[in-house]
Write an enzyme that holds these catalytic residues in place. Structure first.
Site, PDB file in Angstrom:
ATOM      1  N   LYS A 299       2.804   8.221   4.203  1.00 51.39           N
ATOM      2  CA  LYS A 299       2.219   9.055   4.116  1.00 51.39           C
ATOM      3  C   LYS A 299       1.522   8.874   5.491  1.00 51.39           C
ATOM      4  CE  LYS A 299      -1.197  12.566   1.676  1.00 51.39           C
ATOM      5  NZ  LYS A 299      -1.667  13.104   0.531  1.00 51.39           N
TER       6      LYS A 299
ATOM      7  N   GLU B   8      -0.291  -2.699   6.040  1.00 52.45           N
ATOM      8  CA  GLU B   8       0.734  -3.876   5.553  1.00 52.45           C
ATOM      9  C   GLU B   8       2.049  -2.870   6.117  1.00 52.45           C
ATOM     10  OE1 GLU B   8      -0.914  -2.735   3.790  1.00 52.45           O
ATOM     11  OE2 GLU B   8      -2.318  -4.169   2.496  1.00 52.45           O
TER      12      GLU B   8
ATOM     13  N   GLY C  70      -0.163  10.071  -2.043  1.00 58.17           N
ATOM     14  CA  GLY C  70       0.274   8.867  -2.550  1.00 58.17           C
ATOM     15  C   GLY C  70       1.146   8.693  -3.612  1.00 58.17           C
ATOM     16  N   ARG C  71       0.072   8.208  -5.151  1.00 62.37           N
ATOM     17  CA  ARG C  71       0.659   8.010  -5.887  1.00 62.37           C
ATOM     18  C   ARG C  71       1.687   9.377  -7.201  1.00 62.37           C
ATOM     19  NH1 ARG C  71      -4.826   8.437  -5.041  1.00 62.37           N
ATOM     20  NH2 ARG C  71      -5.838   9.714  -6.617  1.00 62.37           N
TER      21      ARG C  71
ATOM     22  N   GLU D 134      -6.161   4.503  -9.532  1.00 62.47           N
ATOM     23  CA  GLU D 134      -6.309   5.160  -8.192  1.00 62.47           C
ATOM     24  C   GLU D 134      -6.520   6.234  -8.942  1.00 62.47           C
ATOM     25  OE1 GLU D 134      -3.797   5.757  -5.117  1.00 62.47           O
ATOM     26  OE2 GLU D 134      -4.618   3.437  -4.673  1.00 62.47           O
TER      27      GLU D 134
ATOM     28  N   HIS E  17       6.693 -12.399 -26.980  1.00 67.05           N
ATOM     29  CA  HIS E  17       6.185 -13.588 -27.392  1.00 67.05           C
ATOM     30  C   HIS E  17       5.005 -14.343 -26.298  1.00 67.05           C
ATOM     31  CE1 HIS E  17       9.910 -13.719 -29.855  1.00 67.05           C
ATOM     32  NE2 HIS E  17      10.773 -12.737 -29.306  1.00 67.05           N
TER      33      HIS E  17
ATOM     34  N   LYS F 277     -10.035  -2.508   3.222  1.00 68.30           N
ATOM     35  CA  LYS F 277      -8.835  -1.659   4.772  1.00 68.30           C
ATOM     36  C   LYS F 277      -9.805  -2.126   5.636  1.00 68.30           C
ATOM     37  CE  LYS F 277      -5.856   1.895   2.354  1.00 68.30           C
ATOM     38  NZ  LYS F 277      -5.507   2.800   2.727  1.00 68.30           N
TER      39      LYS F 277
HETATM   40  O1  F6P Z   1       1.954   5.729   2.058  1.00 68.64           O
HETATM   41  P1  F6P Z   1       0.522   5.424   2.701  1.00 68.64           P
HETATM   42  O2  F6P Z   1      -0.327   6.602   3.850  1.00 68.64           O
HETATM   43  O3  F6P Z   1       1.409   4.005   3.728  1.00 68.64           O
HETATM   44  O4  F6P Z   1      -0.126   5.277   1.845  1.00 68.64           O
HETATM   45  C1  F6P Z   1      -0.006   4.299   0.828  1.00 68.64           C
HETATM   46  C2  F6P Z   1      -1.203   3.861  -0.317  1.00 68.64           C
HETATM   47  O5  F6P Z   1      -2.518   2.830  -0.154  1.00 68.64           O
HETATM   48  C3  F6P Z   1      -3.553   4.017  -1.042  1.00 68.64           C
HETATM   49  O6  F6P Z   1      -3.962   4.862   0.064  1.00 68.64           O
HETATM   50  C4  F6P Z   1      -3.924   2.767  -0.903  1.00 68.64           C
HETATM   51  O7  F6P Z   1      -4.477   1.707  -0.254  1.00 68.64           O
HETATM   52  C5  F6P Z   1      -2.638   4.643  -1.932  1.00 68.64           C
HETATM   53  O8  F6P Z   1      -3.239   5.730  -2.691  1.00 68.64           O
HETATM   54  C6  F6P Z   1      -1.237   4.979  -0.853  1.00 68.64           C
HETATM   55  O9  F6P Z   1      -0.216   5.610  -2.011  1.00 68.64           O
END
Ligand code: F6P
Length: 541
Positions: free
Chosen positions: A207, A213, A267-268, A353, A384, A504
């Protein structure tokens, strides 16, 4: 809001009612009402909910509905569907329902009807997917793109990965979709080990297009492609999904290869936006449209069904009931469908979240516990492993059991065996087995205390015909709106996530410290010592 939450008449009434529930056992509640298993059910959008095995009476539901009314659920729901700025701490709407609106619908936010933009992106996604599927969009060497790697994390990963697995039976014959989320190089190497760059399409899903990452893995992927195919290949092998077109351009991608979405999509809450491009590549535009129709059907149910027969409202209120009146800290998601193996992980982000908040919408500390811890595994695997604690442990763990009447992967009579386990578990949780029954069966007296299953352990049972794209959409929207309902009761902002920011920022500082060899460590003594040890030992001996 949350200060006054505990002062609401319905809250008081629920506290008193909870006291009266102490002596109640599901065995007696069922014995007293032969219709209970039929009465405490509700249906909508192709889903059947049996909530009769909860620690509730008619009065509980009446009071919970009154709580929803006193908290203004209907008004808040209307505000969400009207595109109002309900995510106040970020000054945004939470308008994910517009992502699945039918073409031609009118849904305004910020003074604009957003449906045409949504439809335009969906049409571009569909055209692109068709081109990849029929080979008109090929790799730089002209080879078919058979492998798709979605690089993204959190909401830009969990939904697509969950859907890739859930819709296994609907996959386009020769599409293979994989996911890289973790910054750990192990995942990148593992996912790409047997891939040929000439046949691989990367979707960079973010987003913000700033997530460490994702950006790190995107650059690694770019280098991996360029090493084999040269710089010119990037345009054929990379597309992006983002709200941040400037950053995508800066990455070197052609604006034509950007599939956008909007800041009013959290995002979620984004798996049905362009973030679902990997899903559409996996199952094709028609099945993706069915997925959206399932979401839409649940949106309509949520907006129109009376609160007492409204699936998301019931699920949300039951979560509040256990969370706040029984002190339950967790909730288990137990799909009796191997294809839903990643649903618990998906719902973990959605719920934790969204509702893992300690202040209300006005910034005041909340007076009651908020979002429960979500966890789970598919049945029967969990049986199990951790079900022992659910059946006989000291903690109350409300469970959502999810099953399907029709097997999409029939194998001998295995679906009957799977479903038998589902129904049996709900029964065992509710009714348990007492000492009298054990004695009647001749159990050794010394073993009886160990073998008694107290029962009275609550569960919801969600049943659908088959795990189709539409059913999956309905299930996800069900939980989205259940999370929303809970957030409204607690008076919190379910659409921000400030808590993840600090980690972060600190990570960036630590990266700088590692890069300068730890020359100027200015952390606490624990962090400094750990970093020194890491720097000394990271090369191995
Ligand atoms: O789509 P982006 O901006 O890379 O964010 C990834 C995810 O990181 C977050 O901001 C949490 O770290 C989430 O809310 C989001 O889904």
């Amino acid at each position: 809001m949350s200060q006054s939450l505990t002062a609401l008449p319905s809250w008081h009434a629920l506290e008193q009612h909870r006291q009266s529930m102490h002596a109640q056992h599901l065995r007696e509640l069922f014995a007293a009402d032969p219709e209970r298993g039929r009465r405490f059910t509700a249906e909508g959008a192709g889903l059947y909910l049996d909530y009769s095995k909860n620690l509730i009476t008619d009065e509980t539901i009446t009071l919970l509905i009154r709580l929803a009314e006193e908290c203004g659920l209907a008004k808040r729901r209307a505000a969400m569907f009207a595109g109002e700025i309900i995510n106040r701490s970020e000054g945004r709407a939470a308008f994910h329902c517009a992502l699945r609106a039918p073409a031609g619908a009118v849904m305004h936010t910020g003074g604009e009807n957003v449906v045409p933009q949504v439809q335009e992106v969906l049409a571009r996604m569909g055209a692109f997917v068709d081109k990849v599927h029929d080979g008109r969009w090929s790799g730089a060497t002209g080879q078919r793109l058979r492998h798709v790697v979605n690089i993204g994390i959190g909401g830009s990963y969990l939904g697509p990965e969950m859907a890739w697995r859930a819709l296994r039976n609907f996959r386009h014959a020769d599409m293979d979709v994989r996911f890289i989320a973790n910054i750990d190089g192990a995942q990148f190497l593992d996912v790409t080990v047997d891939l040929d760059p000439a046949e691989t399409l990367f979707i960079i899903s973010s987003k913000t297009f700033t997530t460490l990452e994702t950006m790190t893995n995107a650059h690694a992927a770019r280098a991996w492609v360029v090493a084999k195919l040269g710089e010119a290949a990037v345009a054929r092998h990379f597309v992006a999904v983002s709200t941040n077109t400037e950053a995508v351009r800066a990455f070197g991608m052609d604006p034509e290869h950007i599939f956008g979405f909007w800041d009013w999509v959290g995002g979620r809450y984004s798996m049905d936006s362009a973030i679902g491009l990997s899903t559409m590549l996996a199952v094709g535009p028609r099945h993706f449209a069915e997925l959206l129709a399932g979401f839409r059907a649940m949106d309509e149910h949520f907006q129109t069904a009376p609160l007492a027969r409204n699936l998301p409202v019931l699920l949300g209120l039951l979560s509040v009931w256990y969370n706040n009146f029984f002190g339950a800290q967790t909730q288990a998601i137990l799909p009796y469908a191997h294809d839903l193996a990643r649903l618990p992980a998906y719902l973990q982000q959605l719920q934790m979240e969204s509702n893992g908040k300690g202040v209300d919408e006005t910034g005041q500390p909340v007076a009651v516990d908020t979002g429960p811890i979500i966890w789970g595994e598919p049945g029967t695997d969990g049986q199990h492993s951790f079900y022992q604690l659910i059946h006989q442990g000291t903690r109350l763990i409300p469970c959502d059991l999810i099953g399907f009447c029709q097997p999409l992967s029939p194998l001998q009579n295995q679906h009957d065996l799977l479903m038998a386990n589902l129904f049996a578990q709900a029964e065992a949780l509710a009714f348990g087995k007492g000492a009298t029954d054990l004695r009647a069966e001749g159990a050794a007296e010394a073993q009886i205390p160990f073998r008694v299953c107290p029962g009275n352990r609550p569960s919801n049972l969600l049943l659908a015909d088959a795990l189709s794209p539409a059913t999956l959409g309905a299930i996800i929207a069900l939980y989205e709106h259940s999370v929303f309902t809970q957030g409204v009761i607690w008076g919190i902002d379910s659409f921000d996530q400030w808590g993840v920011e600090l980690g972060k920022i600190l990570a960036q500082r630590v990266v700088a410290d590692i890069q300068d060899g730890g020359k100027s460590l200015r952390h606490d003594s624990s962090t400094n010592t750990l970093l020194q040890r890491y720097l000394q030992r990271r090369e191995g001996s």
